[in-house]
Write a protein that holds these residues in place. Sequence first.
Motif, PDB file in Angstrom:
ATOM      1  N   PRO A 239      32.072  26.185  -7.108  1.00 53.72           N
ATOM      2  CA  PRO A 239      32.136  25.178  -8.173  1.00 53.72           C
ATOM      3  C   PRO A 239      31.632  23.825  -7.661  1.00 53.72           C
ATOM      4  N   ILE A 240      30.934  23.099  -8.530  1.00 49.25           N
ATOM      5  CA  ILE A 240      30.433  21.772  -8.166  1.00 49.25           C
ATOM      6  C   ILE A 240      31.095  20.764  -9.104  1.00 49.25           C
ATOM      7  N   ASN A 241      31.718  19.754  -8.558  1.00 48.22           N
ATOM      8  CA  ASN A 241      32.410  18.761  -9.384  1.00 48.22           C
ATOM      9  C   ASN A 241      31.596  17.474  -9.441  1.00 48.22           C
ATOM     10  N   HIS A 242      31.015  17.195 -10.618  1.00 45.30           N
ATOM     11  CA  HIS A 242      30.266  15.950 -10.775  1.00 45.30           C
ATOM     12  C   HIS A 242      31.072  14.896 -11.524  1.00 45.30           C
ATOM     13  N   PHE A 243      32.358  15.163 -11.694  1.00 45.00           N
ATOM     14  CA  PHE A 243      33.216  14.206 -12.402  1.00 45.00           C
ATOM     15  C   PHE A 243      34.520  14.093 -11.613  1.00 45.00           C
ATOM     16  N   PRO A 244      34.389  13.701 -10.338  1.00 51.98           N
ATOM     17  CA  PRO A 244      35.572  13.734  -9.473  1.00 51.98           C
ATOM     18  C   PRO A 244      36.523  12.569  -9.734  1.00 51.98           C
ATOM     19  N   LEU A 245      37.778  12.810  -9.463  1.00 54.94           N
ATOM     20  CA  LEU A 245      38.806  11.781  -9.582  1.00 54.94           C
ATOM     21  C   LEU A 245      38.844  10.952  -8.311  1.00 54.94           C
ATOM     22  N   ASP A 246      38.982   9.654  -8.456  1.00 55.27           N
ATOM     23  CA  ASP A 246      39.269   8.813  -7.297  1.00 55.27           C
ATOM     24  C   ASP A 246      40.790   8.739  -7.188  1.00 55.27           C
ATOM     25  N   GLU A 247      41.327   9.466  -6.226  1.00 59.54           N
ATOM     26  CA  GLU A 247      42.785   9.575  -6.144  1.00 59.54           C
ATOM     27  C   GLU A 247      43.424   8.362  -5.479  1.00 59.54           C
TER      28      GLU A 247
ATOM     29  N   GLY B  28      41.427  -1.871  -8.369  1.00 53.51           N
ATOM     30  CA  GLY B  28      41.918  -0.514  -8.111  1.00 53.51           C
ATOM     31  C   GLY B  28      42.091   0.330  -9.360  1.00 53.51           C
ATOM     32  N   TRP B  29      41.912  -0.261 -10.546  1.00 53.06           N
ATOM     33  CA  TRP B  29      42.009   0.531 -11.769  1.00 53.06           C
ATOM     34  C   TRP B  29      40.695   1.297 -11.986  1.00 53.06           C
ATOM     35  N   HIS B  30      40.819   2.487 -12.540  1.00 56.36           N
ATOM     36  CA  HIS B  30      39.633   3.286 -12.869  1.00 56.36           C
ATOM     37  C   HIS B  30      39.757   3.809 -14.296  1.00 56.36           C
ATOM     38  N   VAL B  31      38.615   3.928 -14.979  1.00 59.01           N
ATOM     39  CA  VAL B  31      38.604   4.522 -16.319  1.00 59.01           C
ATOM     40  C   VAL B  31      37.647   5.713 -16.323  1.00 59.01           C
ATOM     41  N   TYR B  32      38.070   6.777 -17.008  1.00 57.65           N
ATOM     42  CA  TYR B  32      37.265   8.000 -17.141  1.00 57.65           C
ATOM     43  C   TYR B  32      37.118   8.291 -18.626  1.00 57.65           C
ATOM     44  N   THR B  33      35.899   8.629 -19.048  1.00 58.38           N
ATOM     45  CA  THR B  33      35.727   8.971 -20.452  1.00 58.38           C
ATOM     46  C   THR B  33      34.799  10.162 -20.618  1.00 58.38           C
ATOM     47  N   CYS B  34      35.092  10.941 -21.644  1.00 60.82           N
ATOM     48  CA  CYS B  34      34.242  12.076 -22.011  1.00 60.82           C
ATOM     49  C   CYS B  34      34.393  12.245 -23.518  1.00 60.82           C
ATOM     50  N   GLY B  35      33.278  12.426 -24.200  1.00 63.56           N
ATOM     51  CA  GLY B  35      33.332  12.575 -25.651  1.00 63.56           C
ATOM     52  C   GLY B  35      31.981  12.275 -26.247  1.00 63.56           C
ATOM     53  N   PRO B  36      31.928  12.043 -27.548  1.00 60.09           N
ATOM     54  CA  PRO B  36      30.646  11.732 -28.179  1.00 60.09           C
ATOM     55  C   PRO B  36      30.029  10.468 -27.576  1.00 60.09           C
ATOM     56  N   ASP B  37      28.713  10.415 -27.646  1.00 64.22           N
ATOM     57  CA  ASP B  37      27.945   9.332 -27.051  1.00 64.22           C
ATOM     58  C   ASP B  37      28.466   7.941 -27.442  1.00 64.22           C
ATOM     59  N   ARG B  38      28.653   7.734 -28.737  1.00 63.47           N
ATOM     60  CA  ARG B  38      29.073   6.399 -29.213  1.00 63.47           C
ATOM     61  C   ARG B  38      30.472   6.049 -28.729  1.00 63.47           C
TER      62      ARG B  38
ATOM     63  N   HIS C 165      33.734   5.816 -15.116  1.00 63.85           N
ATOM     64  CA  HIS C 165      33.267   7.191 -14.927  1.00 63.85           C
ATOM     65  C   HIS C 165      33.081   7.855 -16.289  1.00 63.85           C
ATOM     66  N   LEU C 166      32.019   8.637 -16.411  1.00 63.01           N
ATOM     67  CA  LEU C 166      31.822   9.349 -17.676  1.00 63.01           C
ATOM     68  C   LEU C 166      31.234  10.728 -17.420  1.00 63.01           C
ATOM     69  N   GLU C 167      31.455  11.595 -18.378  1.00 66.06           N
ATOM     70  CA  GLU C 167      30.841  12.922 -18.319  1.00 66.06           C
ATOM     71  C   GLU C 167      30.300  13.267 -19.698  1.00 66.06           C
ATOM     72  N   TYR C 168      29.020  13.598 -19.734  1.00 70.61           N
ATOM     73  CA  TYR C 168      28.404  14.053 -20.984  1.00 70.61           C
ATOM     74  C   TYR C 168      28.612  15.551 -21.128  1.00 70.61           C
ATOM     75  N   PHE C 169      28.808  16.024 -22.351  1.00 71.21           N
ATOM     76  CA  PHE C 169      28.786  17.473 -22.550  1.00 71.21           C
ATOM     77  C   PHE C 169      27.647  17.896 -23.458  1.00 71.21           C
ATOM     78  N   SER C 170      26.867  16.937 -23.961  1.00 71.39           N
ATOM     79  CA  SER C 170      25.624  17.286 -24.657  1.00 71.39           C
ATOM     80  C   SER C 170      24.636  16.153 -24.407  1.00 71.39           C
ATOM     81  N   VAL C 171      23.372  16.436 -24.632  1.00 71.01           N
ATOM     82  CA  VAL C 171      22.343  15.447 -24.326  1.00 71.01           C
ATOM     83  C   VAL C 171      22.392  14.330 -25.371  1.00 71.01           C
TER      84      VAL C 171
ATOM     85  N   GLY D  59      19.382  17.673 -17.291  1.00 73.01           N
ATOM     86  CA  GLY D  59      19.880  16.513 -16.555  1.00 73.01           C
ATOM     87  C   GLY D  59      21.371  16.296 -16.714  1.00 73.01           C
ATOM     88  N   LEU D  60      22.091  17.337 -17.139  1.00 70.19           N
ATOM     89  CA  LEU D  60      23.528  17.194 -17.405  1.00 70.19           C
ATOM     90  C   LEU D  60      24.416  17.763 -16.306  1.00 70.19           C
TER      91      LEU D  60
END
Length: 232
Positions: A11-19, A100-110, A130-136, A184-185
């Motif tokens: 498995p390859i993790n391109h959306f890693p958590l900063d612990e 030291g705060w971090h934000v992670y988001t995943c969802g529609p582009d807008r 941090h963000l992760e796209y699930f569609s182009v 590119g995703l």
Amino acid sequence: TEGRRVFISKPINHFPLDETATRTILMGGGIGITPMIAMAHRLDAIGADFVLHYSVKSRALAGYLDHLAQPPWSDRVTVHVSDEGTRADPARILSGYRDGWHVYTCGPDRFMKAVLDAAEKHGFPDQARHLEYFSVPDLPEYQNHPFTLRLARSDRDIPVAADESATDALARNGIAVDVKCSDGLCGVCKCGLVSGAIEHRDFVLSNAQRATSLILCQSRAARPGGIVEIDL
Ligand code: FES
């Protein structure tokens, strides 16, 4: 085909958590909640401070509502429902930034853009957003030009035509590179960058990663006829 060999990778993790974050804000929109749930379990397991905001159009269309009510960290979850008038306000949720705060988001582009714009405005630095796209997402009007791939380890030059990708050109020359999405995703075709100005067209690398890597299925030389030296 019967007997065909199927190649798999770890498995390859391109959306890693900063612990090491002092506080983590998880913001999922629609099905973009899925990576956030895994992150929430992990943050809870290591005793980290976090909150999870889940944005949906309506409860009827929302997945995982039952699931999110069950874990011991369910009191950290806020569900925002558009048709109930409780839409998330990223500017409010992300206010009061501290080191030291971090934000992670995943969802529609807008949705992700609204989250990241608010995070930037409130002082979250690039490496804390941090963000992760699930569609182009919508693409700019890119112009493709021919360029040259210089393979640093094998001392070869591979021309890339305007109508092909770097991965296509490599394959045409008998050089196998793992490819999965070709959009590119997914990050599977990530390669080390040795030198050259790049037009990065991927949706997976951070700005810091782009200094030393490129995504071969999409990215190209920044200028027509440019030379991109890669770690192959
Ligand atoms: S194959 Fe998925 S990013 Fe290139």
